[in-house]
Scaffold this motif. Structure first.
Motif, PDB file in Angstrom:
ATOM      1  N   ALA A   1      -8.344   6.249  -1.317  1.00  8.68           N
ATOM      2  CA  ALA A   1      -8.464   6.324   0.137  1.00  8.68           C
ATOM      3  C   ALA A   1      -9.924   6.319   0.577  1.00  8.68           C
ATOM      4  CB  ALA A   1      -7.764   7.581   0.646  1.00  8.68           C
TER       5      ALA A   1
ATOM      6  N   ARG B   1      -5.518   9.359  -5.730  1.00  4.52           N
ATOM      7  CA  ARG B   1      -5.140   8.894  -4.394  1.00  4.52           C
ATOM      8  C   ARG B   1      -6.282   9.102  -3.398  1.00  4.52           C
ATOM      9  NH1 ARG B   1      -0.351  10.704  -6.469  1.00  4.52           N
ATOM     10  NH2 ARG B   1       1.481   9.362  -6.175  1.00  4.52           N
TER      11      ARG B   1
ATOM     12  N   ALA C   1       0.829  -1.211   0.000  1.00  5.62           N
ATOM     13  CA  ALA C   1       0.000   0.000   0.000  1.00  5.62           C
ATOM     14  C   ALA C   1       0.861   1.258   0.000  1.00  5.62           C
ATOM     15  CB  ALA C   1      -0.922  -0.008   1.212  1.00  5.62           C
ATOM     16  N   ALA C   2       1.989   1.216   0.710  1.00  3.60           N
ATOM     17  CA  ALA C   2       2.869   2.382   0.758  1.00  3.60           C
ATOM     18  C   ALA C   2       3.433   2.702  -0.619  1.00  3.60           C
ATOM     19  CB  ALA C   2       4.005   2.136   1.746  1.00  3.60           C
TER      20      ALA C   2
ATOM     21  N   LEU D   1       2.053   6.038  -7.216  1.00  3.45           N
ATOM     22  CA  LEU D   1       0.867   5.714  -8.001  1.00  3.45           C
ATOM     23  C   LEU D   1       1.032   6.082  -9.471  1.00  3.45           C
ATOM     24  CD1 LEU D   1      -2.064   4.726  -8.151  1.00  3.45           C
ATOM     25  CD2 LEU D   1      -2.796   7.052  -7.558  1.00  3.45           C
TER      26      LEU D   1
ATOM     27  N   ASP E   1       0.765   4.407  -2.710  1.00  6.30           N
ATOM     28  CA  ASP E   1       0.566   5.798  -2.323  1.00  6.30           C
ATOM     29  C   ASP E   1       1.722   6.691  -2.798  1.00  6.30           C
ATOM     30  OD1 ASP E   1      -0.919   7.858  -0.823  1.00  6.30           O
ATOM     31  OD2 ASP E   1       0.871   7.872   0.441  1.00  6.30           O
ATOM     32  N   GLU E   2       2.946   6.176  -2.696  1.00  2.00           N
ATOM     33  CA  GLU E   2       4.111   6.983  -3.027  1.00  2.00           C
ATOM     34  C   GLU E   2       4.410   7.017  -4.530  1.00  2.00           C
ATOM     35  OE1 GLU E   2       7.321   5.440  -0.735  1.00  2.00           O
ATOM     36  OE2 GLU E   2       6.256   5.654   1.176  1.00  2.00           O
TER      37      GLU E   2
END
Length: 425
Positions: free
Chosen positions: A298, A294, A189-190, A196, A193-194
């Motif tokens: 979320a 993003r 997941a990180a 995408l 997010d970082e």
């Protein structure tokens, strides 16, 4: 009708009095002459009442197949009943290609175009963006011919079947090409997010699959022309062929493992020779601006438990901006969140409503052919050119032969018949 006719998924039973299967445009004109309301039935791959009618349904599958390649080999004229798989094979044999394809090659070209169905790729528009010409049979039996220079084309391409019967289309084509398809598993997941944008731009076409049972992405399907080795932002290469839905047979899917193959055998997720099952799923999809990607992901993650309880799989893809009036990608590069649900309408609809509420602040536009509950007024408000489209539909079909209750509500026909557009109210 004596036969009980349903859509592909079986969640819609059509209310039509008759189903016609003309084998020529002349027969189609005769059908029009005897109908008061009529809708065209493509491959039935819509999950709402877009194609329903209390009048007549017509299938164009029996029309003579037309695949006419232009002398400059930059476009092809096709009939209104052909499906993508058949067209792709014919083009590939001529050394030509479409710019993209949807997950299933079994869907009709005209139906996919009319609903702005899409593949994936940050540089690639939806399937309707390939259209450079339309031939539309109107209620009076006349044919409107629109080319790329015609001012109505941008409004008519994603037409929802509201203007008339599309008997022929002209599509842009490109030289044939090869792609390699890779599947990666367990993207952290990180990393999503970082990185995408980097992940979504890592191939010609990129799809992310998740069941929302945890924070990580289950699978990344990456289609590209160049070889790829090693991990992908922490995701590991799959050790064999995969299906997007765990437990389903991978042999139904197109070739993986980085083996080069023709464009039409890599861009779809599923093989043409595989016959899709029906009645086992429902589908919804929302498009948001890529800049809100993003935040939209979320927002869905915030409903993870609700979503996972009725979900088979969710696919995240990208589509480039276009100028088509009713395209969900109108004037915005988009990120699409596609949900394949279990086949339980009562259980799914409350979750759909929750997702719509969560995604509304991010400018979500629903896919025209999927399940959504957004109020028609809110749908209209998401499209700057919707009033122009309503006026175009009224001009092409003033008596409403090609509308149904679903479209009447969407188009706010009481306003149109008074000479207003929804934007006037």
């Amino acid at each position: 009708m004596r036969e009980r006719l349903t859509n592909w998924a079986g969640n819609i039973t059509f209310g039509a009095r008759r189903l016609h299967r003309p084998e020529s445009v002349a027969e189609l004109r005769a059908v029009l002459a005897g109908a008061d309301r009529l809708r065209v039935l493509g491959s039935g791959h819509s999950f709402n009442r877009l194609a329903d009618t209390d009048g007549d349904l017509v299938s164009l599958a029996g029309l003579p197949r037309t695949v006419e390649i232009a002398p400059d080999r930059r476009s092809v004229r096709i009939d209104g009943g052909i499906r993508y798989g058949e067209l792709a094979a014919r083009l590939a044999a001529e050394g030509l290609a479409l710019h993209n394809m949807a997950s299933l090659p079994h869907i009709s070209v005209a139906g996919a175009v009319a609903t702005a169905t899409h593949g994936s790729g940050v540089r690639h528009g939806n399937l309707a963006t390939a259209v450079s010409g339309l031939e539309i049979l109107r209620a009076d039996g006349s044919t409107a011919v629109l080319d790329r220079d015609h001012p109505d084309l941008a409004g008519a391409v994603v037409g929802l079947g509201a203007l008339g019967v599309v008997t022929a289309l002209t599509l842009d084509v490109v030289p044939a090409f090869e792609l390699r398809q890779y599947v990666y598993e367990n993207l952290p997941a990180a990393a999503l997010d970082e990185h995408l944008d980097e992940i979504l731009s890592a191939g010609y076409s990129v799809s992310l699959f998740t069941r929302w049972t945890g924070p990580d992405i289950d699978q990344v399907w990456l289609k590209r022309d160049a070889p790829l080795t090693g991990d992908l932002f922490g995701a590991r290469p799959a050790d064999g062929p995969r299906h997007p839905v765990p437990g389903m047979p991978a042999e139904n899917c197109t070739g993986q493992g980085g083996v080069p193959g023709p464009w039409h055998e890599r861009l779809p997720h599923f093989r043409m020779e595989f016959t899709p099952s029906s009645g086992e799923e429902l589908q919804s999809e929302w498009h948001v601006p890529r800049t809100a990607g993003r935040a939209a992901i979320a927002a869905v993650a915030g409903l993870r438990e609700r979503v996972a309880a009725v979900l088979q799989v969710c696919e995240i893809r990208t589509i480039a901006a276009d100028g088509l009036w009713l395209s969900p990608n109108h004037e915005q590069d988009s990120l699409a969140l596609h949900f394949t649900w279990i086949a339980d309408t009562d259980a799914v609809l409350p979750v759909v409503a929750d997702l719509e509420k969560a995604l509304a602040p991010h400018g979500a536009r629903p896919h025209w052919g999927k399940i959504f509950t957004t109020a028609p007024s809110d749908v209209r408000g998401a499209y700057p050119r919707f009033g122009d489209f309503a006026a175009l539909a009224h001009r092409f079909d003033p008596q409403g032969m090609f509308r149904n209750a679903w479209l009447d509500s969407l188009l706010d026909c009481s306003a149109s018949l008074r000479g207003e557009t929804p934007g006037d109210r």
